[in-house]
Design a protein around this motif. Sequence first.
Motif, PDB file in Angstrom:
ATOM      1  N   PRO A 196       0.789  -1.232   0.000  1.00  0.00           N
ATOM      2  CA  PRO A 196       0.000   0.000   0.000  1.00  0.00           C
ATOM      3  C   PRO A 196       0.826   1.290   0.000  1.00  0.00           C
ATOM      4  N   PHE A 197       2.133   1.229  -0.303  1.00  0.00           N
ATOM      5  CA  PHE A 197       2.972   2.415  -0.175  1.00  0.00           C
ATOM      6  C   PHE A 197       2.493   3.616  -0.998  1.00  0.00           C
ATOM      7  N   PRO A 198       2.086   3.455  -2.269  1.00  0.00           N
ATOM      8  CA  PRO A 198       1.636   4.636  -3.012  1.00  0.00           C
ATOM      9  C   PRO A 198       0.465   5.370  -2.340  1.00  0.00           C
ATOM     10  N   ASP A 199      -0.482   4.613  -1.781  1.00  0.00           N
ATOM     11  CA  ASP A 199      -1.603   5.242  -1.062  1.00  0.00           C
ATOM     12  C   ASP A 199      -1.133   5.896   0.230  1.00  0.00           C
ATOM     13  N   MET A 200      -0.278   5.203   0.972  1.00  0.00           N
ATOM     14  CA  MET A 200       0.194   5.723   2.260  1.00  0.00           C
ATOM     15  C   MET A 200       0.946   7.030   2.094  1.00  0.00           C
ATOM     16  N   VAL A 201       1.926   7.004   1.195  1.00  0.00           N
ATOM     17  CA  VAL A 201       2.774   8.192   1.032  1.00  0.00           C
ATOM     18  C   VAL A 201       1.944   9.369   0.530  1.00  0.00           C
ATOM     19  N   ARG A 202       1.054   9.121  -0.432  1.00  0.00           N
ATOM     20  CA  ARG A 202       0.186  10.204  -0.917  1.00  0.00           C
ATOM     21  C   ARG A 202      -0.640  10.792   0.221  1.00  0.00           C
ATOM     22  N   ASP A 203      -1.245   9.931   1.036  1.00  0.00           N
ATOM     23  CA  ASP A 203      -2.109  10.425   2.104  1.00  0.00           C
ATOM     24  C   ASP A 203      -1.328  11.222   3.144  1.00  0.00           C
ATOM     25  N   PHE A 204      -0.134  10.758   3.512  1.00  0.00           N
ATOM     26  CA  PHE A 204       0.658  11.503   4.487  1.00  0.00           C
ATOM     27  C   PHE A 204       1.184  12.818   3.901  1.00  0.00           C
ATOM     28  N   GLN A 205       1.437  12.848   2.590  1.00  0.00           N
ATOM     29  CA  GLN A 205       1.913  14.078   1.951  1.00  0.00           C
ATOM     30  C   GLN A 205       0.779  14.999   1.516  1.00  0.00           C
ATOM     31  N   SER A 206      -0.450  14.528   1.531  1.00  0.00           N
ATOM     32  CA  SER A 206      -1.567  15.356   1.059  1.00  0.00           C
ATOM     33  C   SER A 206      -1.811  16.568   1.956  1.00  0.00           C
ATOM     34  N   VAL A 207      -1.167  16.592   3.117  1.00  0.00           N
ATOM     35  CA  VAL A 207      -1.274  17.770   3.979  1.00  0.00           C
ATOM     36  C   VAL A 207      -0.803  19.018   3.228  1.00  0.00           C
ATOM     37  N   ILE A 208       0.136  18.853   2.293  1.00  0.00           N
ATOM     38  CA  ILE A 208       0.633  20.000   1.510  1.00  0.00           C
ATOM     39  C   ILE A 208      -0.501  20.584   0.668  1.00  0.00           C
ATOM     40  N   GLY A 209      -1.135  19.739  -0.134  1.00  0.00           N
ATOM     41  CA  GLY A 209      -2.207  20.204  -1.010  1.00  0.00           C
ATOM     42  C   GLY A 209      -3.406  20.721  -0.255  1.00  0.00           C
ATOM     43  N   LYS A 210      -3.731  20.088   0.871  1.00  0.00           N
ATOM     44  CA  LYS A 210      -4.873  20.543   1.670  1.00  0.00           C
ATOM     45  C   LYS A 210      -4.627  21.953   2.198  1.00  0.00           C
ATOM     46  N   GLU A 211      -3.396  22.207   2.638  1.00  0.00           N
ATOM     47  CA  GLU A 211      -3.067  23.552   3.114  1.00  0.00           C
ATOM     48  C   GLU A 211      -3.130  24.561   1.973  1.00  0.00           C
ATOM     49  N   VAL A 212      -2.588  24.194   0.818  1.00  0.00           N
ATOM     50  CA  VAL A 212      -2.617  25.102  -0.337  1.00  0.00           C
ATOM     51  C   VAL A 212      -4.050  25.441  -0.711  1.00  0.00           C
ATOM     52  N   LYS A 213      -4.901  24.450  -0.734  1.00  0.00           N
ATOM     53  CA  LYS A 213      -6.298  24.677  -1.098  1.00  0.00           C
ATOM     54  C   LYS A 213      -6.962  25.635  -0.113  1.00  0.00           C
ATOM     55  N   ARG A 214      -6.701  25.434   1.161  1.00  0.00           N
ATOM     56  CA  ARG A 214      -7.278  26.307   2.184  1.00  0.00           C
ATOM     57  C   ARG A 214      -6.679  27.713   2.120  1.00  0.00           C
ATOM     58  N   GLN A 215      -5.351  27.798   1.962  1.00  0.00           N
ATOM     59  CA  GLN A 215      -4.690  29.095   1.914  1.00  0.00           C
ATOM     60  C   GLN A 215      -5.149  29.907   0.704  1.00  0.00           C
ATOM     61  N   CYS A 216      -5.324  29.249  -0.431  1.00  0.00           N
ATOM     62  CA  CYS A 216      -5.802  29.947  -1.627  1.00  0.00           C
ATOM     63  C   CYS A 216      -7.228  30.449  -1.429  1.00  0.00           C
ATOM     64  N   ALA A 217      -8.076  29.629  -0.820  1.00  0.00           N
ATOM     65  CA  ALA A 217      -9.466  30.030  -0.585  1.00  0.00           C
ATOM     66  C   ALA A 217      -9.534  31.219   0.367  1.00  0.00           C
ATOM     67  N   GLU A 218      -8.691  31.202   1.395  1.00  0.00           N
ATOM     68  CA  GLU A 218      -8.688  32.292   2.372  1.00  0.00           C
ATOM     69  C   GLU A 218      -8.261  33.617   1.736  1.00  0.00           C
ATOM     70  N   ARG A 219      -7.415  33.559   0.707  1.00  0.00           N
ATOM     71  CA  ARG A 219      -6.897  34.763   0.067  1.00  0.00           C
ATOM     72  C   ARG A 219      -7.544  35.027  -1.288  1.00  0.00           C
ATOM     73  N   ASN A 220      -8.592  34.268  -1.587  1.00  0.00           N
ATOM     74  CA  ASN A 220      -9.337  34.432  -2.845  1.00  0.00           C
ATOM     75  C   ASN A 220      -8.436  34.285  -4.062  1.00  0.00           C
ATOM     76  N   ILE A 221      -7.523  33.296  -3.991  1.00  0.00           N
ATOM     77  CA  ILE A 221      -6.637  32.983  -5.113  1.00  0.00           C
ATOM     78  C   ILE A 221      -7.219  31.778  -5.845  1.00  0.00           C
ATOM     79  N   LYS A 222      -7.371  31.912  -7.147  1.00  0.00           N
ATOM     80  CA  LYS A 222      -7.843  30.788  -7.949  1.00  0.00           C
ATOM     81  C   LYS A 222      -6.733  30.386  -8.916  1.00  0.00           C
TER      82      LYS A 222
END
Length: 419
Positions: A196-222
């Motif tokens: 399951p390594f591809p799923d595991m590593v993606r899920d643990f690293q997805s914190v990066i994308g989740k933060e980017v998505k939230r940070q962009c929404a907070e600053r109205n960046i599309k």
Amino acid sequence: MESNNGFFNQYGGKYVAEVLRRPLDELEVEFKKAMADPEFVKELETIQRDYIGRETPLLYAETATKLLGGAQIYIKLEGLANTGAHKINNAIGQCLLAKRMGKKRIIAETGAGQHGVATAAACAKLGLDCTVYMGEVDVRRQQPNVSSMEMYGAKVHAVTSGSRTLKDAVNEAMRDWAANPDTTHYCLGSALGPAPFPDMVRDFQSVIGKEVKRQCAERNIKPTALIACCGGGSNSIGFFAPFIDEKEPRLIAVEAGGIGPGIGENASRMTGNTSREGILQGYKSRFLLDDDGQALPTRSISAGLDYCGIGPQLASLGKTGRVEFTSALDKEALEAVKFFARNEGVLFAMESAHAGAEAIKLAPKLGKDKAIVVNMSGRGDKDIFITCPVFRPVEWKQFLISELERLNDAKDIHDAELM
């Protein structure tokens, strides 16, 4: 977004010897249990906040944007995470899981050294024994990271077989795990290898994308595009993860173009002309292979992108077109290091600089009302033995000569004191 029984369309799987089937099956079960356990998730989030230093900033690159004259450029500063790169996100996650499973010993492979440093640090934090396998070539060109691993208490084994780079370090780590599955967890550093390594590593690293998505929404960046470098693919798939099932933004992965298109001159699996489907190191994906299915030599100024294969999910996303693949030459990555250092005060790692190079190309082609986000997956402190001979050759040579003289003098004094 998760795999279907370990596969992403035709890529992925669990092509391993029988001795590794049981530990992989056990790992898959325990990973799913842990991620569904609120206590585990809470502990992980606490460590991410207090130890890793999450969330990392999203920087508006104002000067770079003005100089390039096109789209607004934002930089996700993963280099500010503890240990200097995104690798710590996955290392902490896997080591915490291994400790929950009762494993006492962690092994890891590393190329540029950042995953090795992150794993060594995570083991020191969590009280686990750590062994890191690193190709002899990479040991020589990434001595600062080797020193850091040892400072954290890890044992670093220089791998002298094959091309003596990341591929061979993975092979040695897999052999170790096969010999010691009951006491040892293999903390694989990229989103590849057997399920399951591809799923595991993606899920643990997805914190990066989740933060980017939230940070962009907070600053109205599309953002029009997200850009990340891509070796095995841990930073890129984590960066892209929350956006994969959406039509926008564009997701652009940048491979190592090395010094040219020839065999042994690059590490371009999706954009090169020698890539083909194959099965290697426990999974099916796209690799640089010869006619006999053996791994071809690769080349990149960045040790972390110098790998003959790519994670199966990224290979699948490239095939469907959701992720666009391009490449940057060594010289373009070096220019990107200089550009962002001098104009934004941000020192990209050589790997991340490949994404920076693509941003430099893309931004002027887009309107000023557009935005792109670049993942600076790591900072460039570790690369002084690579960048200084290029940017300061005379001074660097003089420094090394003087250091060698100083060390020899110190040895002579020490030897005299012992007499």
